[in-house]
Design a protein around this motif. Structure first.
Motif, PDB file in Angstrom:
ATOM      1  N   LEU A  49      -4.528 -33.119   7.900  1.00 30.45           N
ATOM      2  CA  LEU A  49      -4.179 -32.712   7.338  1.00 30.45           C
ATOM      3  C   LEU A  49      -5.847 -33.256   6.470  1.00 30.45           C
ATOM      4  O   LEU A  49      -5.784 -34.737   5.658  1.00 30.45           O
ATOM      5  N   VAL A  50      -5.615 -32.386   5.967  1.00 34.40           N
ATOM      6  CA  VAL A  50      -6.903 -32.295   4.878  1.00 34.40           C
ATOM      7  C   VAL A  50      -7.031 -31.782   3.447  1.00 34.40           C
ATOM      8  O   VAL A  50      -6.471 -30.600   3.146  1.00 34.40           O
ATOM      9  N   VAL A  51      -6.379 -32.585   2.817  1.00 31.98           N
ATOM     10  CA  VAL A  51      -7.027 -32.136   1.339  1.00 31.98           C
ATOM     11  C   VAL A  51      -7.655 -32.392   0.213  1.00 31.98           C
ATOM     12  O   VAL A  51      -8.356 -33.510   0.175  1.00 31.98           O
ATOM     13  N   MET A  52      -8.227 -31.056  -0.218  1.00 32.92           N
ATOM     14  CA  MET A  52     -10.062 -31.219  -0.509  1.00 32.92           C
ATOM     15  C   MET A  52      -8.633 -30.808  -2.599  1.00 32.92           C
ATOM     16  O   MET A  52      -8.132 -30.207  -3.531  1.00 32.92           O
ATOM     17  N   ALA A  85       5.860 -33.230  -4.882  1.00 32.44           N
ATOM     18  CA  ALA A  85       5.489 -33.678  -3.386  1.00 32.44           C
ATOM     19  C   ALA A  85       6.047 -32.915  -2.682  1.00 32.44           C
ATOM     20  O   ALA A  85       5.474 -32.916  -1.788  1.00 32.44           O
ATOM     21  N   ARG A  86       7.611 -33.461  -3.258  1.00 36.09           N
ATOM     22  CA  ARG A  86       8.635 -31.729  -2.187  1.00 36.09           C
ATOM     23  C   ARG A  86       7.730 -31.568  -1.633  1.00 36.09           C
ATOM     24  O   ARG A  86       8.175 -31.014  -0.654  1.00 36.09           O
ATOM     25  N   GLN A  87       7.255 -30.498  -2.855  1.00 35.34           N
ATOM     26  CA  GLN A  87       7.372 -29.069  -2.949  1.00 35.34           C
ATOM     27  C   GLN A  87       5.768 -28.693  -2.116  1.00 35.34           C
ATOM     28  O   GLN A  87       6.117 -27.972  -1.414  1.00 35.34           O
ATOM     29  N   LEU A  88       4.684 -29.995  -2.244  1.00 31.35           N
ATOM     30  CA  LEU A  88       3.852 -29.449  -1.239  1.00 31.35           C
ATOM     31  C   LEU A  88       4.044 -30.116  -0.475  1.00 31.35           C
ATOM     32  O   LEU A  88       3.594 -29.552   0.865  1.00 31.35           O
ATOM     33  N   GLU A  89       5.125 -31.249   0.322  1.00 31.14           N
ATOM     34  CA  GLU A  89       5.173 -31.254   2.096  1.00 31.14           C
ATOM     35  C   GLU A  89       6.185 -30.006   1.988  1.00 31.14           C
ATOM     36  O   GLU A  89       5.716 -30.053   3.130  1.00 31.14           O
ATOM     37  N   ALA A  91      -2.521 -35.505  -5.211  1.00 34.20           N
ATOM     38  CA  ALA A  91      -3.534 -35.134  -4.229  1.00 34.20           C
ATOM     39  C   ALA A  91      -3.295 -36.548  -3.053  1.00 34.20           C
ATOM     40  O   ALA A  91      -2.572 -37.006  -2.042  1.00 34.20           O
ATOM     41  N   HIS A  92      -3.220 -37.408  -4.260  1.00 35.11           N
ATOM     42  CA  HIS A  92      -2.958 -39.298  -3.570  1.00 35.11           C
ATOM     43  C   HIS A  92      -1.674 -39.480  -3.083  1.00 35.11           C
ATOM     44  O   HIS A  92      -1.457 -40.213  -2.413  1.00 35.11           O
ATOM     45  N   ALA A  93      -0.971 -38.515  -3.961  1.00 34.34           N
ATOM     46  CA  ALA A  93       0.420 -39.071  -3.656  1.00 34.34           C
ATOM     47  C   ALA A  93       1.071 -39.001  -2.181  1.00 34.34           C
ATOM     48  O   ALA A  93       1.852 -39.021  -0.924  1.00 34.34           O
ATOM     49  N   ALA A 121      -3.474 -37.901   7.208  1.00 33.14           N
ATOM     50  CA  ALA A 121      -4.113 -37.216   6.095  1.00 33.14           C
ATOM     51  C   ALA A 121      -5.292 -37.756   5.685  1.00 33.14           C
ATOM     52  O   ALA A 121      -5.076 -38.878   5.539  1.00 33.14           O
ATOM     53  N   VAL A 122      -5.680 -36.830   5.068  1.00 29.69           N
ATOM     54  CA  VAL A 122      -6.984 -37.543   4.143  1.00 29.69           C
ATOM     55  C   VAL A 122      -7.390 -36.206   2.864  1.00 29.69           C
ATOM     56  O   VAL A 122      -7.090 -35.853   2.792  1.00 29.69           O
ATOM     57  N   LEU A 123      -7.641 -37.322   1.885  1.00 29.03           N
ATOM     58  CA  LEU A 123      -8.071 -36.303   0.566  1.00 29.03           C
ATOM     59  C   LEU A 123      -9.573 -36.689   0.780  1.00 29.03           C
ATOM     60  O   LEU A 123     -10.698 -37.777   0.719  1.00 29.03           O
ATOM     61  N   LEU A 124     -10.137 -35.369  -0.065  1.00 27.86           N
ATOM     62  CA  LEU A 124     -11.514 -35.215  -0.107  1.00 27.86           C
ATOM     63  C   LEU A 124     -11.989 -34.659  -1.596  1.00 27.86           C
ATOM     64  O   LEU A 124     -11.140 -33.473  -1.818  1.00 27.86           O
ATOM     65  N   ASN A 125     -12.806 -34.948  -1.698  1.00 31.64           N
ATOM     66  CA  ASN A 125     -12.809 -34.696  -3.328  1.00 31.64           C
ATOM     67  C   ASN A 125     -13.797 -33.909  -3.652  1.00 31.64           C
ATOM     68  O   ASN A 125     -15.611 -34.274  -3.645  1.00 31.64           O
TER      69      ASN A 125
END
Ligand SMILES: Cc1cn([C@H]2C[C@H](O)[C@@H](COP(=O)(O)OP(=O)(O)O)O2)c(=O)[nH]c1=O
Length: 198
Positions: free
Chosen positions: A84-87, A178-182, A17-19, A31-35
């Protein structure tokens, strides 16, 4: 766009998530990371320090309360964020944890999943519990037994939503993950339909 990451502890959700968020930001995106944690790690550390083990039902009720609160706050923040919101984790994790404790899904969490905005994708970090356990031991901040991780993995696989999760091999090198997620994000339109009721 909302991407939710799920998977057993030690599967690498937080690292990925951080990457992902850093990579999007590095390329000029927002982009923001929400935990959406449930305080399990804190509770397990407190329990180890004090020797106090809460009754199963009480511990689960506390976890669910923390989880629901964090998920609600995250969705509120997501509704105000353009990008982009990453939870990291979501209610699916709590549903799987309930199964590991022999508790039914209940009505509230499935209802809340239906009521909240559907994520564009729920990405599941697939990993052998033995490898996740090795990572947790090396991390040294918390304690999970191999048996609990096996039960957690099995519980995820029993979720009705599991079939719609996008599974990724969590043992891939972080850069490849990370590449796959992108790629998932770039091809957002081609993502599988979100889990039913999510
Ligand atoms: C992604 C990854 C993480 N790790 C380490 C970093 C952390 O200390 C630990 C767990 O990763 P972490 O991202 O914290 O997993 P989760 O959020 O799913 O609990 O494993 C590896 O050793 N190898 C890897 O490829």
């Amino acid at each position: 766009m909302i991407i939710v990451l799920t998977g057993i502890d030690g599967s690498g959700k937080s690292t990925a998530a951080h990457a992902l968020v850093n990579s999007v930001a590095a390329h000029g995106g927002k982009a923001v990371l929400l935990n959406n944690h449930a305080g399990r790690r804190t509770m397990s550390v407190l329990s180890a320090k004090t020797g106090i083990r809460l009754p199963k039902r009480l511990a689960e009720a506390l976890e669910t309360t923390f989880r629901v609160w964090n998920v609600l706050v995250s969705h509120l923040r997501a509704s105000r964020f353009e990008g982009l919101v990453v939870m990291d984790r979501h209610l699916y994790c709590q549903l799987a944890l309930r199964t590991t404790k022999g508790l039914p899904r209940g009505r509230f969490l499935p209802w809340l999943l239906k009521a909240l905005p559907a994520p564009d994708a729920v990405v599941h970090f697939d990993i052998h519990p033995g490898e996740a356990h090795r990572r947790i031991m090396a991390r040294g901040t918390d304690d999970e037994t191999l048996e609990d991780l096996i039960a957690f993995r099995d519980a995820y696989q029993q979720l009705p939503e599991y079939q719609d999760f996008v599974k990724v091999d969590a043992t891939l090198p972080p850069a490849e993950l990370a590449r796959q997620l992108e790629q998932l994000i770039v091809k957002g339109q081609q993502l599988p339909a979100p889990p039913a009721g999510a």
